[in-house]
Write an enzyme that holds these catalytic residues in place. Structure first.
Site, PDB file in Angstrom:
ATOM      1  N   HIS A 106     108.183  35.168   8.047  1.00  0.00           N
ATOM      2  CA  HIS A 106     107.185  35.668   7.088  1.00  0.00           C
ATOM      3  C   HIS A 106     107.701  35.784   5.657  1.00  0.00           C
ATOM      4  O   HIS A 106     106.913  35.988   4.739  1.00  0.00           O
ATOM      5  CB  HIS A 106     106.690  37.047   7.530  1.00  0.00           C
ATOM      6  CG  HIS A 106     105.841  36.989   8.759  1.00  0.00           C
ATOM      7  ND1 HIS A 106     104.475  37.083   8.733  1.00  0.00           N
ATOM      8  CD2 HIS A 106     106.172  36.805  10.066  1.00  0.00           C
ATOM      9  CE1 HIS A 106     103.992  36.985   9.961  1.00  0.00           C
ATOM     10  NE2 HIS A 106     105.004  36.818  10.786  1.00  0.00           N
ATOM     11  N   ASP A 141     108.066  36.595  -3.113  1.00  0.00           N
ATOM     12  CA  ASP A 141     107.254  37.053  -1.983  1.00  0.00           C
ATOM     13  C   ASP A 141     107.018  35.872  -1.055  1.00  0.00           C
ATOM     14  O   ASP A 141     106.674  34.779  -1.529  1.00  0.00           O
ATOM     15  CB  ASP A 141     105.898  37.559  -2.518  1.00  0.00           C
ATOM     16  CG  ASP A 141     105.323  38.670  -1.660  1.00  0.00           C
ATOM     17  OD1 ASP A 141     105.704  38.782  -0.490  1.00  0.00           O
ATOM     18  OD2 ASP A 141     104.484  39.427  -2.188  1.00  0.00           O
TER      19      ASP A 141
HETATM   20  C1  GDG Z   1     105.235  40.250   4.533  1.00  0.00           C
HETATM   21  C2  GDG Z   1     105.788  39.325   3.445  1.00  0.00           C
HETATM   22  C3  GDG Z   1     103.728  37.930   3.670  1.00  0.00           C
HETATM   23  C4  GDG Z   1      98.474  47.356   1.542  1.00  0.00           C
HETATM   24  N1  GDG Z   1      98.136  48.581   1.159  1.00  0.00           N
HETATM   25  C5  GDG Z   1      97.325  49.072   2.109  1.00  0.00           C
HETATM   26  C6  GDG Z   1      97.170  48.110   3.089  1.00  0.00           C
HETATM   27  N2  GDG Z   1      97.891  47.069   2.720  1.00  0.00           N
HETATM   28  C7  GDG Z   1      97.997  45.817   3.466  1.00  0.00           C
HETATM   29  C8  GDG Z   1      97.369  44.724   2.651  1.00  0.00           C
HETATM   30  C9  GDG Z   1      98.067  43.498   3.187  1.00  0.00           C
HETATM   31  C10 GDG Z   1      99.410  44.044   3.629  1.00  0.00           C
HETATM   32  O1  GDG Z   1      99.333  45.453   3.652  1.00  0.00           O
HETATM   33  C11 GDG Z   1     100.525  43.660   2.674  1.00  0.00           C
HETATM   34  O2  GDG Z   1     100.793  42.306   2.879  1.00  0.00           O
HETATM   35  P1  GDG Z   1     101.638  41.410   1.873  1.00  0.00           P
HETATM   36  O3  GDG Z   1     101.530  40.012   2.319  1.00  0.00           O
HETATM   37  O4  GDG Z   1     101.071  41.614   0.515  1.00  0.00           O
HETATM   38  O5  GDG Z   1     103.117  41.965   1.895  1.00  0.00           O
HETATM   39  P2  GDG Z   1     104.273  42.389   2.996  1.00  0.00           P
HETATM   40  O6  GDG Z   1     103.918  43.651   3.691  1.00  0.00           O
HETATM   41  O7  GDG Z   1     105.543  42.411   2.226  1.00  0.00           O
HETATM   42  O8  GDG Z   1     104.284  41.218   4.071  1.00  0.00           O
HETATM   43  C12 GDG Z   1     104.628  38.690   2.694  1.00  0.00           C
HETATM   44  C13 GDG Z   1     103.338  38.802   4.840  1.00  0.00           C
HETATM   45  O9  GDG Z   1     104.479  39.405   5.457  1.00  0.00           O
HETATM   46  C14 GDG Z   1     102.593  37.992   5.907  1.00  0.00           C
HETATM   47  O10 GDG Z   1     103.380  36.933   6.360  1.00  0.00           O
HETATM   48  O11 GDG Z   1     102.545  37.563   2.976  1.00  0.00           O
HETATM   49  O12 GDG Z   1     105.125  37.780   1.728  1.00  0.00           O
HETATM   50  O13 GDG Z   1     106.627  40.039   2.546  1.00  0.00           O
HETATM   51  O14 GDG Z   1      97.382  42.979   4.284  1.00  0.00           O
HETATM   52  O15 GDG Z   1      95.992  44.768   2.859  1.00  0.00           O
HETATM   53  N3  GDG Z   1      96.434  48.290   4.185  1.00  0.00           N
HETATM   54  C15 GDG Z   1      95.807  49.486   4.327  1.00  0.00           C
HETATM   55  N4  GDG Z   1      95.938  50.485   3.399  1.00  0.00           N
HETATM   56  C16 GDG Z   1      96.672  50.317   2.281  1.00  0.00           C
HETATM   57  O16 GDG Z   1      96.782  51.215   1.437  1.00  0.00           O
HETATM   58  N5  GDG Z   1      95.054  49.703   5.404  1.00  0.00           N
END
Ligand code: GDG
Length: 500
Positions: free
Chosen positions: A177, A386
């Site tokens: 990821h 990222d």
């Molecule tokens: C890793 C990789 C890759 C955020 N705030 C809240 C909330 N979120 C959810 C978002 C989103 C998720 O968390 C964050 O996903 P990201 O992709 O932005 O980042 P990472 O957690 O670092 O994820 C990344 C991912 O894996 C998938 O392969 O894209 O690059 O680092 O879905 O919506 N959800 C809720 N409340 C919040 O306040 N419910």
């Protein structure tokens, strides 16, 4: 909070997802086991897939036990009739070495190119190996020979090797990821060879971008010297032929579109706007992590307010920072740094009681998150590095009607797909500030054209598309691909053709 029931029946399922953290963090209470939903990109991505296929999920639930309690034991729980959860228990010292140490203190920074933040420690590596073996025991106990075992992320890179040692020819795939760094960075890792060796037991290894695939193949060639077909993404490994490809994760687009149309969410969005009161609302949503570029973004905003005073009192920036890895000192320091910058900017640029930054350090419900996206005129997604970034796609899905502007870092894997976003280099404060202004001043027709094009790409390459691509790549019989081309050892061009 949900209460999960221990499950007595244990029907065999076809697909088992294995990841470090699952969809819940567990806590034992007098009433039973309490589960709090986890917030992470991995959970957002995997949950809809596992619900659709009624699979199993093996993960650490955040609970500790003694060595005896945790050895080869797992607790099987069931949330709904949709999927089973097998909880892996770890000891506290193991977690410190494996999770806080090797995963968060070594591999995470290394893969994001922050080599100077990586700590290399033999004891941490020992914990990593031990924990990977524990996961393997639970997987072997809870799956049968024909089952497909889908391992998630860098926490469990040795797992395919441990599984195949006990069950030769097992059907294992890994999805990575986070970014895979260039070989000159990856090969610094003292255990790079062991990591690669473990991964080469997979049938298919998926990454978000072709750049990461290229970095991985180059690292394999440098470390292992095996034959590689760069054009088709094939490694002729010691154990099996491994297929490697770029399959960027999609989101459950319909979920976000539906949320955006719900009267309750629309009402909440209107409430957010009226409570903010400013003319223009900008949002950022991140796990509180140094890779996400939060201080840099805040500094860009400070530069904007200083250099373009006409925006004072007219612009509100909402930063939602979800608590993450709060046990790690570097993350606690980052939190203090961010709060100090927010305080400084608000102290300096508040005008007529209009506060430029609204800062939230807490997770929101899915509905509240959608309402915040909906309320915002612009999303600024500017990580320093990222793997992909799901927030950018979620914002687009909520704004798929055409309103809203997305500013995206070229260092997010999602930039490869979301080509109609405005881009801004997070290391260049002026560029970030200028792009925010460009986004605010964007002509309405052009703004709509860009957002509709972005929405099309998010909808077309959604979570179902992703899962289809993973299956197509995984299910292909790699033994029928023939010999590697004669020039394979020197590499050829990587093409999108590596992905089916
Ligand atoms: C890793 C990789 C890759 C955020 N705030 C809240 C909330 N979120 C959810 C978002 C989103 C998720 O968390 C964050 O996903 P990201 O992709 O932005 O980042 P990472 O957690 O670092 O994820 C990344 C991912 O894996 C998938 O392969 O894209 O690059 O680092 O879905 O919506 N959800 C809720 N409340 C919040 O306040 N419910």
């Amino acid at each position: 909070m949900d209460l999960l029931k221990p499950l007595k029946l244990n029907p065999r399922g076809g697909l088992t997802v294995v990841s470090n953290r699952g969809p819940y963090t567990f806590r034992k209470t007098a009433r039973g086991i309490q589960a709090t939903p986890s917030v992470s990109g991995l959970v957002s991505a995997i949950q809809p897939v596992i619900e659709q296929i009624h699979g199993r999920w093996v993960a650490w639930g955040g609970r500790y036990g003694t060595e005896e309690e945790t050895l080869g034991r797992s607790l099987t729980l069931q949330k709904t009739d949709k999927w089973l959860f097998h909880e892996v228990m770890l000891t506290e010292p193991e977690t410190a070495g494996y999770y806080e140490g090797m995963c968060n203190g070594c591999l995470w920074p290394l893969c994001h190119n922050f080599i100077e933040k990586s700590v290399f420690d033999e004891e941490m590596w020992g914990s990593y190996r031990r924990v990977n073996r524990k996961f393997a025991e639970v997987v072997l106990q809870t799956t049968g020979p024909g089952d497909m075992i889908w391992v998630q992320d860098f926490h469990l890179a040795l797992l395919p090797g441990y599984i195949c040692r006990q069950r030769p020819g097992a059907r294992v795939s890994v999805f990575w990821h986070i970014p895979f760094p260039p070989p000159e960075i990856f090969t610094v890792l003292p255990w790079a060879k062991e990591i690669i060796k473990g991964l080469l037991n997979c049938e298919f290894i998926g990454f978000h971008t072709e750049g990461y695939v290229r970095n991985f193949l180059l690292s394999v060639r440098e470390i292992y010297g095996v034959a590689i077909d760069f054009a088709r993404g094939l490694i002729f490994g010691p154990e099996r032929i491994v297929r490697v490809g770029a399959v960027p994760i999609g989101i459950d687009c319909r979920e976000f579109e539906n949320l955006a149309a719900q009267p309750g969410v629309i009402r909440k969005a209107a409430g957010i706007r009226s409570s903010i009161g400013g003319d223009y609302v900008i949002i950022s949503v991140d796990r509180l992590d140094y890779t996400k570029g939060i201080p840099e973004r805040l500094q860009a905003l400070e530069y904007l307010l200083e250099s373009r005073p006409e925006y004072k009192g007219k612009l509100t920036f909402v930063q939602i920072a979800v608590p993450s890895r709060t046990d790690v000192a570097a993350y606690r320091r980052l939190r203090r740094q961010i709060e100090e910058i927010v305080g400084r900017i608000n102290g300096k640029y508040t005008k007529n009681f209009h506060v430029p930054i609204r800062y939230l350090f807490k997770p929101l419900s899915r509905e509240d998150l959608a309402a915040h996206y909906l309320a915002a005129d612009m999303a600024v997604v500017t990580p320093l590095k990222d793997g992909l970034n799901l927030v950018a796609k979620e914002y687009v899905a909520v704004k798929s009607g055409g309103g809203g502007v997305l500013i995206l870092s070229p260092f997010a894997g999602a930039a490869v797909q979301l080509t109609e976003a405005l881009t801004a280099n997070p290391y260049n404060l002026r560029e970030m500030a200028n792009q925010i202004v460009a986004g605010i001043e964007l002509d309405v027709t052009e703004k709509k054209r860009r957002m509709l094009a972005l929405a099309r790409s998010v909808r077309e390459e959604d979570i179902n598309w992703w899962w289809q691509k993973i299956q197509q790549n995984w299910l292909i019989d790699s033994e029928t691909v023939g010999e590697p081309p004669p020039d394979s050892s020197i590499g050829g061009m990587l093409t999108r053709g590596a992905v089916l």
